[in-house]
Design a protein around this motif. Structure first.
Motif, PDB file in Angstrom:
ATOM      1  N   LEU A  47     -21.012  90.435  38.605  1.00 54.02           N
ATOM      2  CA  LEU A  47     -22.059  90.008  37.571  1.00 54.02           C
ATOM      3  C   LEU A  47     -22.385  91.016  36.867  1.00 54.02           C
ATOM      4  O   LEU A  47     -23.103  91.988  37.521  1.00 54.02           O
ATOM      5  CB  LEU A  47     -22.819  88.941  37.988  1.00 54.02           C
ATOM      6  CG  LEU A  47     -22.096  87.647  38.782  1.00 54.02           C
ATOM      7  CD1 LEU A  47     -23.362  86.805  39.231  1.00 54.02           C
ATOM      8  CD2 LEU A  47     -21.540  86.929  37.775  1.00 54.02           C
ATOM      9  N   THR A  48     -22.485  91.286  35.577  1.00 56.72           N
ATOM     10  CA  THR A  48     -23.275  92.302  34.755  1.00 56.72           C
ATOM     11  C   THR A  48     -24.293  91.493  33.824  1.00 56.72           C
ATOM     12  O   THR A  48     -23.729  90.786  33.134  1.00 56.72           O
ATOM     13  CB  THR A  48     -22.333  93.033  34.197  1.00 56.72           C
ATOM     14  OG1 THR A  48     -21.279  93.678  35.101  1.00 56.72           O
ATOM     15  CG2 THR A  48     -23.021  94.271  33.273  1.00 56.72           C
ATOM     16  N   TYR A  49     -25.486  91.699  34.123  1.00 57.86           N
ATOM     17  CA  TYR A  49     -26.618  91.404  33.187  1.00 57.86           C
ATOM     18  C   TYR A  49     -27.137  92.376  32.352  1.00 57.86           C
ATOM     19  O   TYR A  49     -27.264  93.470  32.872  1.00 57.86           O
ATOM     20  CB  TYR A  49     -27.794  90.804  33.970  1.00 57.86           C
ATOM     21  CG  TYR A  49     -27.198  89.393  34.518  1.00 57.86           C
ATOM     22  CD1 TYR A  49     -28.242  88.402  34.013  1.00 57.86           C
ATOM     23  CD2 TYR A  49     -26.326  89.077  35.549  1.00 57.86           C
ATOM     24  CE1 TYR A  49     -27.651  86.957  34.478  1.00 57.86           C
ATOM     25  CE2 TYR A  49     -26.371  87.919  35.970  1.00 57.86           C
ATOM     26  CZ  TYR A  49     -26.938  86.881  35.443  1.00 57.86           C
ATOM     27  OH  TYR A  49     -26.749  85.438  35.992  1.00 57.86           O
ATOM     28  N   LEU A  50     -27.755  92.221  31.231  1.00 58.55           N
ATOM     29  CA  LEU A  50     -28.287  93.070  30.245  1.00 58.55           C
ATOM     30  C   LEU A  50     -30.005  92.577  30.477  1.00 58.55           C
ATOM     31  O   LEU A  50     -30.220  91.274  30.251  1.00 58.55           O
ATOM     32  CB  LEU A  50     -28.011  93.114  29.095  1.00 58.55           C
ATOM     33  CG  LEU A  50     -26.432  93.673  28.710  1.00 58.55           C
ATOM     34  CD1 LEU A  50     -26.027  93.673  27.454  1.00 58.55           C
ATOM     35  CD2 LEU A  50     -26.443  95.090  29.549  1.00 58.55           C
ATOM     36  N   THR A  51     -30.885  93.534  30.710  1.00 54.79           N
ATOM     37  CA  THR A  51     -32.314  93.219  30.357  1.00 54.79           C
ATOM     38  C   THR A  51     -32.673  93.604  29.270  1.00 54.79           C
ATOM     39  O   THR A  51     -32.426  94.674  28.822  1.00 54.79           O
ATOM     40  CB  THR A  51     -33.179  93.474  31.546  1.00 54.79           C
ATOM     41  OG1 THR A  51     -32.991  94.877  32.143  1.00 54.79           O
ATOM     42  CG2 THR A  51     -32.899  92.641  32.808  1.00 54.79           C
ATOM     43  N   ARG A  52     -33.691  93.133  28.745  1.00 55.42           N
ATOM     44  CA  ARG A  52     -34.179  93.522  27.366  1.00 55.42           C
ATOM     45  C   ARG A  52     -35.401  94.060  27.753  1.00 55.42           C
ATOM     46  O   ARG A  52     -36.404  93.406  28.191  1.00 55.42           O
ATOM     47  CB  ARG A  52     -34.078  92.547  26.322  1.00 55.42           C
ATOM     48  CG  ARG A  52     -34.293  93.080  24.893  1.00 55.42           C
ATOM     49  CD  ARG A  52     -34.209  91.693  23.784  1.00 55.42           C
ATOM     50  NE  ARG A  52     -34.893  90.843  24.249  1.00 55.42           N
ATOM     51  CZ  ARG A  52     -36.055  90.175  23.639  1.00 55.42           C
ATOM     52  NH1 ARG A  52     -36.638  91.139  22.839  1.00 55.42           N
ATOM     53  NH2 ARG A  52     -36.540  89.193  23.923  1.00 55.42           N
ATOM     54  N   HIS A  53     -35.652  95.472  27.278  1.00 52.51           N
ATOM     55  CA  HIS A  53     -36.923  96.083  27.256  1.00 52.51           C
ATOM     56  C   HIS A  53     -37.313  96.538  25.755  1.00 52.51           C
ATOM     57  O   HIS A  53     -36.593  96.345  25.062  1.00 52.51           O
ATOM     58  CB  HIS A  53     -36.904  97.294  28.302  1.00 52.51           C
ATOM     59  CG  HIS A  53     -36.308  96.796  29.616  1.00 52.51           C
ATOM     60  ND1 HIS A  53     -37.165  96.724  30.605  1.00 52.51           N
ATOM     61  CD2 HIS A  53     -35.281  96.271  30.130  1.00 52.51           C
ATOM     62  CE1 HIS A  53     -36.635  96.166  31.472  1.00 52.51           C
ATOM     63  NE2 HIS A  53     -35.479  96.003  31.400  1.00 52.51           N
ATOM     64  N   ASP A  54     -38.757  97.336  25.803  1.00 49.25           N
ATOM     65  CA  ASP A  54     -39.363  97.699  24.298  1.00 49.25           C
ATOM     66  C   ASP A  54     -38.408  98.684  23.810  1.00 49.25           C
ATOM     67  O   ASP A  54     -38.140  98.594  22.714  1.00 49.25           O
ATOM     68  CB  ASP A  54     -40.687  97.941  24.496  1.00 49.25           C
ATOM     69  CG  ASP A  54     -41.759  96.977  25.194  1.00 49.25           C
ATOM     70  OD1 ASP A  54     -41.249  95.887  24.827  1.00 49.25           O
ATOM     71  OD2 ASP A  54     -42.547  97.360  25.701  1.00 49.25           O
TER      72      ASP A  54
END
Length: 169
Positions: free
Chosen positions: A129-136
């Motif tokens: 599983l590959t997730y992307l986390t959104r940051h500033d």
């Protein structure tokens, strides 16, 4: 004098992953740009990414992990998520996970949101599983590998980095 990007290495599960700051820095006395960091957690997509949510027994702990990271309580996020795994039993590695997460979030900003990017199986008993986390400043890529030796899935590896170029067509 050349301008290059400072590179931090994220050490997870005994591997080193590149983690680059976005600011350009000047390295005094350097005549040539350093070689780009080696990507040890490549995403070689031989398929179109499948953003289908994983089964609940995998999705729920990941959701809880990211929601706890979002609060800033990194130790609890990792202790809960890695509980009962080989990774969780290795306290030194857990400490590295926590400190490198703090460092990454310090560079890229707090975690704002997350989403599944890819969900694929390797045979019948391995799920990646590959997730992307959104940051500033930019997203981070997270990889979770689960193995099912019998009837129950278990986390066998995880890591994160900021290398996104190999995910683009």
């Amino acid at each position: 004098m050349k301008i290059s990007k400072p590179v931090l290495l994220l050490v997870l599960c005994g591997l080193m992953f590149p983690l680059r700051a976005q600011d350009a820095g000047i390295i005094p006395g350097s005549q040539t740009a350093p070689a780009p960091p080696r990507n040890i957690m490549p995403v070689v997509l031989n398929h179109k990414p499948n953003a289908t949510n994983p089964p609940p027994e995998l999705a729920e702990p990941i959701d809880k992990f990211f929601k706890t990271l979002k609060t800033g309580d990194y130790p609890t996020a990792y202790e809960t998520f890695l509980s009962g795994t080989r990774l969780g039993a290795q306290k030194e590695k857990m400490s590295v996970f926590i400190s490198k997460t703090q460092e990454a979030f310090g560079i890229y900003g707090k975690l704002n949101d997350y989403e599944i990017f890819d969900n694929y199986s390797v045979g019948n008993n391995v799920v990646v599983l590959t997730y992307l986390t959104r940051h500033d400043l930019q997203p981070l890529r997270w990889r979770f590998i689960f193995y099912r030796p019998d009837k129950q899935w278990g986390l066998i590896n995880m890591g994160f980095d900021d290398v996104l170029l190999d995910m683009l067509d």
